[in-house]
Design a protein around this motif. Structure first.
Motif, mmCIF file in Angstrom:
data_model
loop_
_atom_site.group_PDB
_atom_site.id
_atom_site.type_symbol
_atom_site.label_atom_id
_atom_site.label_comp_id
_atom_site.label_asym_id
_atom_site.label_seq_id
_atom_site.Cartn_x
_atom_site.Cartn_y
_atom_site.Cartn_z
ATOM 1 N N MET A 142 0.910 -1.294 -0.243
ATOM 2 C CA MET A 142 0.015 0.214 0.156
ATOM 3 C C MET A 142 0.997 1.096 0.049
ATOM 4 S SD MET A 142 -3.271 -0.946 -0.004
ATOM 5 C CE MET A 142 -4.291 0.439 0.523
ATOM 6 N N ALA A 143 1.974 1.335 0.408
ATOM 7 C CA ALA A 143 3.044 2.321 0.637
ATOM 8 C C ALA A 143 3.945 2.575 -0.463
ATOM 9 C CB ALA A 143 3.698 1.997 2.018
ATOM 10 N N ARG A 144 3.811 1.510 -1.457
ATOM 11 C CA ARG A 144 4.602 1.194 -2.377
ATOM 12 C C ARG A 144 6.111 1.270 -2.083
ATOM 13 N NH1 ARG A 144 2.606 5.502 -6.935
ATOM 14 N NH2 ARG A 144 1.380 6.406 -5.593
ATOM 15 N N THR A 145 6.307 0.356 -1.440
ATOM 16 C CA THR A 145 7.710 0.096 -0.948
ATOM 17 C C THR A 145 7.884 -1.429 -0.651
ATOM 18 O OG1 THR A 145 9.461 0.729 0.546
ATOM 19 C CG2 THR A 145 7.240 0.430 1.749
ATOM 20 N N PHE A 146 8.944 -1.883 -0.116
ATOM 21 C CA PHE A 146 9.016 -3.290 0.019
ATOM 22 C C PHE A 146 10.208 -3.650 1.431
ATOM 23 C CE2 PHE A 146 12.454 -1.847 -2.883
ATOM 24 C CZ PHE A 146 13.612 -2.688 -2.309
ATOM 25 N N SER A 147 10.318 -4.863 1.724
ATOM 26 C CA SER A 147 11.055 -5.016 2.797
ATOM 27 C C SER A 147 11.701 -6.679 2.772
ATOM 28 C CB SER A 147 10.414 -4.575 4.109
ATOM 29 O OG SER A 147 11.335 -5.202 5.347
ATOM 30 N N LEU A 148 12.956 -6.937 3.069
ATOM 31 C CA LEU A 148 13.249 -8.095 2.877
ATOM 32 C C LEU A 148 12.897 -8.825 4.370
ATOM 33 C CD1 LEU A 148 15.122 -6.601 0.721
ATOM 34 C CD2 LEU A 148 16.928 -8.494 1.406
ATOM 35 N N ARG A 159 21.817 -2.112 -6.621
ATOM 36 C CA ARG A 159 20.842 -1.814 -7.463
ATOM 37 C C ARG A 159 19.522 -2.368 -7.230
ATOM 38 N NH1 ARG A 159 22.905 -3.096 -13.286
ATOM 39 N NH2 ARG A 159 22.477 -5.341 -12.248
ATOM 40 N N VAL A 160 18.352 -1.464 -7.486
ATOM 41 C CA VAL A 160 17.081 -2.047 -7.172
ATOM 42 C C VAL A 160 16.267 -1.688 -8.499
ATOM 43 C CG1 VAL A 160 15.167 -2.143 -5.951
ATOM 44 C CG2 VAL A 160 17.366 -1.830 -4.806
ATOM 45 N N PHE A 161 15.443 -2.594 -9.036
ATOM 46 C CA PHE A 161 14.937 -2.373 -10.233
ATOM 47 C C PHE A 161 13.235 -2.732 -9.886
ATOM 48 C CE2 PHE A 161 18.956 -3.403 -11.813
ATOM 49 C CZ PHE A 161 19.333 -2.041 -12.727
ATOM 50 N N VAL A 162 12.215 -1.607 -10.133
ATOM 51 C CA VAL A 162 10.947 -1.811 -9.753
ATOM 52 C C VAL A 162 10.068 -1.533 -10.913
ATOM 53 C CG1 VAL A 162 11.360 -1.543 -7.296
ATOM 54 C CG2 VAL A 162 10.958 0.540 -8.818
ATOM 55 N N PRO A 165 6.676 3.200 -9.948
ATOM 56 C CA PRO A 165 7.560 4.134 -8.731
ATOM 57 C C PRO A 165 7.198 3.710 -7.391
ATOM 58 C CG PRO A 165 6.328 5.487 -10.450
ATOM 59 C CD PRO A 165 5.785 4.128 -10.700
ATOM 60 N N MET A 166 8.531 3.109 -6.638
ATOM 61 C CA MET A 166 8.646 2.866 -5.313
ATOM 62 C C MET A 166 9.538 3.575 -4.880
ATOM 63 S SD MET A 166 7.736 -1.142 -6.042
ATOM 64 C CE MET A 166 7.431 -1.771 -4.355
ATOM 65 N N THR A 167 9.613 3.352 -3.310
ATOM 66 C CA THR A 167 10.441 4.136 -2.620
ATOM 67 C C THR A 167 11.341 3.290 -1.724
ATOM 68 O OG1 THR A 167 8.918 4.562 -0.744
ATOM 69 C CG2 THR A 167 9.134 6.273 -2.407
ATOM 70 N N TYR A 168 12.218 3.408 -1.100
ATOM 71 C CA TYR A 168 12.822 2.564 -0.019
ATOM 72 C C TYR A 168 13.998 3.595 0.788
ATOM 73 C CZ TYR A 168 14.737 -1.285 1.995
ATOM 74 O OH TYR A 168 15.210 -2.125 3.110
ATOM 75 N N PRO A 169 14.195 3.534 2.005
ATOM 76 C CA PRO A 169 14.972 4.518 2.718
ATOM 77 C C PRO A 169 16.403 4.513 2.158
ATOM 78 C CG PRO A 169 13.444 3.221 4.321
ATOM 79 C CD PRO A 169 13.360 2.780 2.910
ATOM 80 N N GLY A 170 16.945 5.498 2.008
ATOM 81 C CA GLY A 170 18.437 5.658 1.450
ATOM 82 C C GLY A 170 18.803 5.330 0.159
ATOM 83 N N ILE A 171 17.932 4.758 -0.832
ATOM 84 C CA ILE A 171 18.131 4.528 -2.177
ATOM 85 C C ILE A 171 17.037 4.988 -2.999
ATOM 86 C CG2 ILE A 171 19.393 2.551 -1.474
ATOM 87 C CD1 ILE A 171 17.246 0.723 -2.605
ATOM 88 N N PRO A 173 15.206 3.454 -6.027
ATOM 89 C CA PRO A 173 14.854 2.192 -6.926
ATOM 90 C C PRO A 173 14.718 2.757 -8.325
ATOM 91 C CG PRO A 173 13.514 2.071 -5.010
ATOM 92 C CD PRO A 173 14.094 3.466 -4.900
ATOM 93 N N ALA A 174 15.201 2.176 -9.223
ATOM 94 C CA ALA A 174 14.982 2.313 -10.641
ATOM 95 C C ALA A 174 13.744 1.962 -11.307
ATOM 96 C CB ALA A 174 16.358 2.094 -11.320
#
Length: 336
Positions: A142-148, A159-162, A165-171, A173-174
């Motif tokens: 729902m927040a358009r992010t992800f977590s391991l 490198r992160v490919f999505v 459009p998604m976000t992630y703290p400190g990076i 994503p392409a």
């Protein structure tokens, strides 16, 4: 399964009457899923050129880290996907599972520890699509992010490919908007848009060119459909389809997630209360894939029933390989 039942949307569904359930699905749940921002990409309507300079890899190992079945009791299975993909030059984490029980550690991290996989081993992360069982949980989707893991870990330097459009703290994503080469021998099909009962989906798959063999497609859920995946591969590559590994979404006659009210959540989410593919429909896909003469087929049980997996097993015989967490699939040569 219990964790998925407790998800917010399914909790609403479980408390409703049969008639009200349909209203919830056709209005509230559709609105919720559309709110994830799953916009359609125009690339699917374009005529695509062959991908240039893809290169090849001699090594291709696919190690399931999250899926429904596990190779031994020390590993945790769930209805989600995460595969570790090793090639000549890259180590790629494809999806991160669902952590449907919201445990700490997540099934992904627990299995990585059990198998001796370190985060430092991974140089690239690819998210196939923004669904709960592929990004680490419903709230993350729902927040358009992800977590391991239960909490987001530091991914700086990776490198992160999505596919959206998604976000992630400190990076940052392409966002993949079209087919592209990600590493020597490794390409993304680009997002292929589709529409399930709960709303539109943009899903990308990986296409890996194994030297002397051909293209291996690695798929998250297969919402794109197998025919469209094969069509996209034909547009992008001249070589043969050597293999297909991952989810193709055949919850026939039922899915893996059945809630306490008896609702087949996995089937309803994609096809609604009164429709969906039949075994005959799936057999047509099996026969279509057979025309490509693949040498390696491995169907994820996280979103396909045992009955449909058996159709593939019977068709491809020794070319069919069961997919289990912790059991590496060596399609290319072994990495030294």
């Amino acid at each position: 399964m219990a964790g998925f039942i407790r998800l917010q949307l399914m909790a609403v569904l479980a408390r409703t009457t049969p008639i009200a359930r349909r209203v919830v699905w056709s209005a509230g749940l559709v609105t919720a899923l559309v709110s994830l921002g799953l916009a359609w990409h125009p690339a699917d309507a374009q005529v695509l050129a062959k991908l240039a300079n893809v290169g090849s890899t001699r090594v291709l190992e696919i190690l399931p880290l999250v899926d429904w079945n596990a190779a031994n009791p020390g590993l945790r299975g769930e209805a989600g996907v995460s595969y570790l993909i090793r090639t000549d030059r890259s180590t790629i984490l494809f999806d991160v599972g669902g952590n449907l029980e919201a445990t700490d550690p997540s099934p992904l991290v627990a299995n990585m520890r059990q198998l001796g996989i370190k985060l430092a081993d991974i140089d690239t992360i690819v998210i196939s699509h923004n669904h709960t069982d592929h990004v680490g949980g419903l709230q993350l989707a729902m927040a358009r992010t992800f977590s391991l893991d239960y909490k987001q870990v530091d991914l700086q330097g990776k490198r992160v490919f999505v596919p959206i459009p998604m976000t992630y703290p400190g990076i940052e994503p392409a966002v993949v908007r079209a087919p592209a080469v990600l590493a020597p021998g490794v390409a993304t099909t680009g997002p292929i848009p589709s529409k399930i009962y709960m709303g539109p989906v943009n899903e990308q798959a990986l296409a890996i060119h194994v030297e002397g063999k051909g293209i291996v497609l690695i798929v998250g859920c297969g919402h794109q459909s197998l025919p469209r995946l094969l069509e996209r591969a034909a547009e992008l590559f001249d070589g043969p389809i050597y293999g297909v590994v991952g989810g193709l979404h055949y919850p026939v006659p039922h899915g893996r997630w059945i809630n306490k009210e008896g609702v087949d959540v996995q089937r309803w989410a994609s096809y609604g209360p009164d429709s969906g593919p039949t075994a005959e429909d799936v057999q047509r896909d099996v026969d279509l894939l057979a025309t490509k003469r693949p040498q390696w087929v491995s169907l994820s049980p996280h979103d396909s029933s045992d009955e449909m997996i058996d159709l593939f097993r019977k068709k491809f015989g020794t070319g069919f390989h069961d997919l289990r967490v912790g059991e590496a699939q060596q399609i290319g040569v072994t990495k030294p």
